[in-house]
Design an enzyme around this catalytic site. Structure first.
Site, mmCIF file in Angstrom:
data_model
loop_
_atom_site.group_PDB
_atom_site.id
_atom_site.type_symbol
_atom_site.label_atom_id
_atom_site.label_comp_id
_atom_site.label_asym_id
_atom_site.label_seq_id
_atom_site.Cartn_x
_atom_site.Cartn_y
_atom_site.Cartn_z
ATOM 1 N N LYS A 275 0.847 -1.190 0.000
ATOM 2 C CA LYS A 275 0.000 0.000 0.000
ATOM 3 C C LYS A 275 0.888 1.247 0.000
ATOM 4 O O LYS A 275 1.776 1.389 0.823
ATOM 5 C CB LYS A 275 -0.923 -0.001 1.224
ATOM 6 C CG LYS A 275 -2.068 0.992 1.143
ATOM 7 C CD LYS A 275 -3.117 0.725 2.202
ATOM 8 C CE LYS A 275 -4.296 1.682 2.039
ATOM 9 N NZ LYS A 275 -5.376 1.416 2.998
ATOM 10 N N GLU A 362 -19.428 -3.584 11.407
ATOM 11 C CA GLU A 362 -20.369 -2.726 12.135
ATOM 12 C C GLU A 362 -21.414 -3.531 12.893
ATOM 13 O O GLU A 362 -21.805 -3.168 14.015
ATOM 14 C CB GLU A 362 -21.076 -1.779 11.146
ATOM 15 C CG GLU A 362 -20.180 -0.726 10.531
ATOM 16 C CD GLU A 362 -19.409 -1.218 9.335
ATOM 17 O OE1 GLU A 362 -18.596 -0.432 8.791
ATOM 18 O OE2 GLU A 362 -19.601 -2.394 8.918
ATOM 19 N N ARG A 390 -25.441 -0.176 7.874
ATOM 20 C CA ARG A 390 -25.220 -1.611 7.713
ATOM 21 C C ARG A 390 -25.685 -2.384 8.943
ATOM 22 O O ARG A 390 -25.969 -3.581 8.872
ATOM 23 C CB ARG A 390 -23.733 -1.882 7.473
ATOM 24 C CG ARG A 390 -23.203 -1.290 6.176
ATOM 25 C CD ARG A 390 -21.686 -1.148 6.209
ATOM 26 N NE ARG A 390 -20.986 -2.411 6.212
ATOM 27 C CZ ARG A 390 -20.477 -2.994 5.134
ATOM 28 N NH1 ARG A 390 -20.616 -2.428 3.962
ATOM 29 N NH2 ARG A 390 -19.845 -4.130 5.218
#
Length: 613
Positions: A275, A362, A390
């Site tokens: 990354k 979540e 969600r």
């Protein structure tokens, strides 16, 4: 050097060598860094996926392949290769190029989400729709820790035993979500990354056996892998597992894709990428500062727009307030992979045992918060408004229905700006208004931030404290632990109209009213649920028209609740339920949807004129 802006489609990749593709990758990185530095956007993950994106279109026919990038924020290189480089100056700007996959932009964006962990399910649907005999290939590229979410595993569980189909899942493993990945699945991936014997064995097999034999005898390969590698979670789920492969080595990743291209049955290719590759500051960022960036200086990595002293985001003020409160009382903070976004790094250093980052989960975070409270602990559950959706069922059933006093901080409420339609935080008021027992409040300024959190700790009900993506003035050295009542208050008196608002919108309206010498009452309705009926009844008794201004969807808004209280002559400025709110700066969006000073003054004057009729 390639002219990136002239790329129309990936067809040219078939005409260039591997070395030229490596040069192209370097040029694309330079292009991304230069452009994202000006517009802002998702930087680090796109720098890491360059070779993989080029390799995909080198191996697979772009006219017969659907590639779904999970979340969509890792799709910048895909956009470049499918002819959109010339639009990158408009990235995430009003009416410009989306920062995610967008079906309106290109036929090559076959699926769009903006939220994580949906790519494998979308692949399943598209693949089934095309049918077993279709020559069209569907590929899901899933990274930034999205694989750890339960939705991904629901899809893997389904696909692993599906007969007659050959789904290809590419796990783009960069060891990061927004910041470092957490949880036991990350430990599983650590084991897979570090199995040098497996990597060497596979290289020997791949070098000895030609492709048609490795494809024909993939069961034999699987048996060999099973001998040297136990407890591979993906093979246990029914996938042929290939990897790990160096996803930043062009030759290696092209060879790996060639080998899995025609394998029958479900395949998962594990690709390791770095990354931030190609930009030193991002490569060494293990916190997550370069995951998503505002415009920045390439040399220093610092934001171009520097904040003045004592200017902080609401997220920072909430975090600092919770540090102050934690000095006096014990509680946990739970966050689903939002430690960086919610500005909780300082809290984590001071109270590492009191901060729980559960990763992109979540639903789990919500139910876990309920369990902690039932076990006698106090909990502050922090998540973005757009991601809280969600967990709707778990808020409803496991917190609100059971009246569990969890304090729920809803960050980035209201219009969020350039992240666009999938991230607008305009639905949470409607969501929580549909639930029993819950209290909903929103602070106007930093004093109310700390005051509402302090009061929430004294309430034996679930409390939602929502706050926007906005900067405010706050001196952290002078934060005081005061309480703010869950009630309404009149901010400004007048005679011709009543204006209701909450959050920072109150101060925005106060300035407009003062500047334009408007003879109106301004009420800070920081308590959204339940209504402050005592104050509302007083205001109703004045027999003045009402104007309710709020940057939320109209359904179940304060405006609709006021109308239901038999209030006459009430108008609202909000977002209509069927509107999709586009990307653009927060001010641009608000201006376009009726929140400009000119429109607000016009609406107030029209209501004031009713008094003179």
């Amino acid at each position: 050097m390639f002219d990136i802006s002239k790329i129309e489609n990936p067809e040219f990749l078939n005409k260039i060598t591997t070395k030229e593709k490596e040069a192209l990758a370097a040029d694309i990185r330079e292009f991304l860094i230069a452009n994202i530095a000006k517009t802002g956007g998702h930087l680090a993950s796109n720098l890491g996926i360059v070779e993989l994106s080029i390799a995909l279109y080198s191996v697979f026919d772009y006219k017969m392949t659907d590639i779904i990038y999970d979340v969509g924020h890792q799709s910048y290189v895909h956009k470049i290769l499918t002819g959109r480089a010339k639009y990158f100056t408009s990235l995430r700007q009003k009416d410009g190029l989306s920062g995610y996959m967008s079906r309106r932009e290109s036929p090559y964006d076959v699926f769009e989400s903006g939220h994580s962990s949906t790519s494998i399910s979308a692949l399943a649907g598209l693949m089934l729709a095309y049918g077993k005999d279709s020559k069209r290939k569907v590929i899901a590229v899933i990274g930034d820790a999205s694989i750890t979410n339960g939705v991904s595993f629901e899809a893997l569980n389904y696909l692993g035993t599906l007969k007659g189909y050959s789904p290809l899942i590419i796990l783009n493993d960069n060891k990061m979500g927004i910041s470092k990945s957490v949880g036991s699945l990350n430990l599983v991936f650590d084991k897979l990354r570090s199995k040098k014997l497996i990597i060497k064995t596979k290289k020997i097999l791949n070098n000895i056996l030609p492709k048609f034999l490795t494809n024909s005898f993939h069961r034999l390969k699987r048996a060999v892998k099973g001998y040297v590698q136990h407890d591979n979670i993906f093979e246990d789920l029914g996938f042929d597992y290939y990897g790990p492969v160096d996803g930043n080595n062009m030759k290696s990743i092209i060879n790996a894709l060639e080998r899995v291209k025609d394998v029958e049955g479900p395949v998962l290719l594990h690709v390791l990428t770095e990354k931030g590759k190609g930009y030193t500051l991002a490569e060494h960022d293990d916190v997550g500062n370069f995951h998503g960036v505002e415009p920045f200086d390439v040399k220093t990595g610092k934001p171009v727009n520097k904040k003045l002293n004592n200017i902080h985001s609401f997220s920072e003020v909430v975090s600092e307030s919770l540090i102050k409160i934690r000095e006096k009382r014990d509680f946990y903070i739970i966050t689903p992979a939002m430690k960086v976004g919610a500005k909780l790094e300082k809290f984590a250093k001071l109270y590492p045992d009191s901060l729980i980052d559960v990763g992109i989960a979540e639903e789990h975070a919500t139910v876990m918060a309920s369990g902690l409270v039932l076990g006698g602990k106090r909990v502050v559950l922090l998540m973005y408004s757009t991601f809280a959706q969600r967990a709707y069922d778990f808020f409803l059933n496991d917190i609100c229905r059971s009246n569990i006093p969890v304090i729920i901080g809803i960050d980035r409420a209201g219009v969020v700006g350039r992240d666009g339609p999938t991230h607008q935080g305009i639905y949470d008021v409607a969501m929580f208004n549909s639930m029993p027992n819950v209290i909903i409040v929103e602070p106007r300024n930093y004093e109310e931030v700390i005051g509402l959190f302090m009061t929430a700790f004294e309430v034996d009900k679930p409390v939602v404290i929502r706050y926007p993506r906005k900067d405010i003035i706050c001196d952290f050295n002078n934060l005081e632990l005061t309480y703010t009542k869950f009630s309404w208050e009149i901010v400004r008196n007048g005679n011709k109209c009543i204006v209701l608002a909450y959050g920072p919108m109150v101060d925005y309206l106060d300035k407009i009213i003062y500047k334009n010498n408007l003879d109106v009452i301004l009420c800070n309705c920081r308590l959204l649920k339940p209504l402050d009926l005592e104050m509302l009844n007083y205001l109703k008794s004045l027999n003045l028209p009402f104007l309710v201004i709020e940057d939320v969807v109209e359904c179940a808004s304060l405006y609709e609740k006021i109308k239901a209280q038999d209030v006459k002559n009430v108008k609202g400025i909000n977002f209509k339920t069927d509107e999709i709110i586009p990307q653009g700066s927060i001010n641009e969006v608000l201006e376009a949807y009726g929140f400009s000073e000119a429109n607000i003054v016009k609406e107030i004057n029209q209501l004031c004129d009713l008094i003179n009729i």
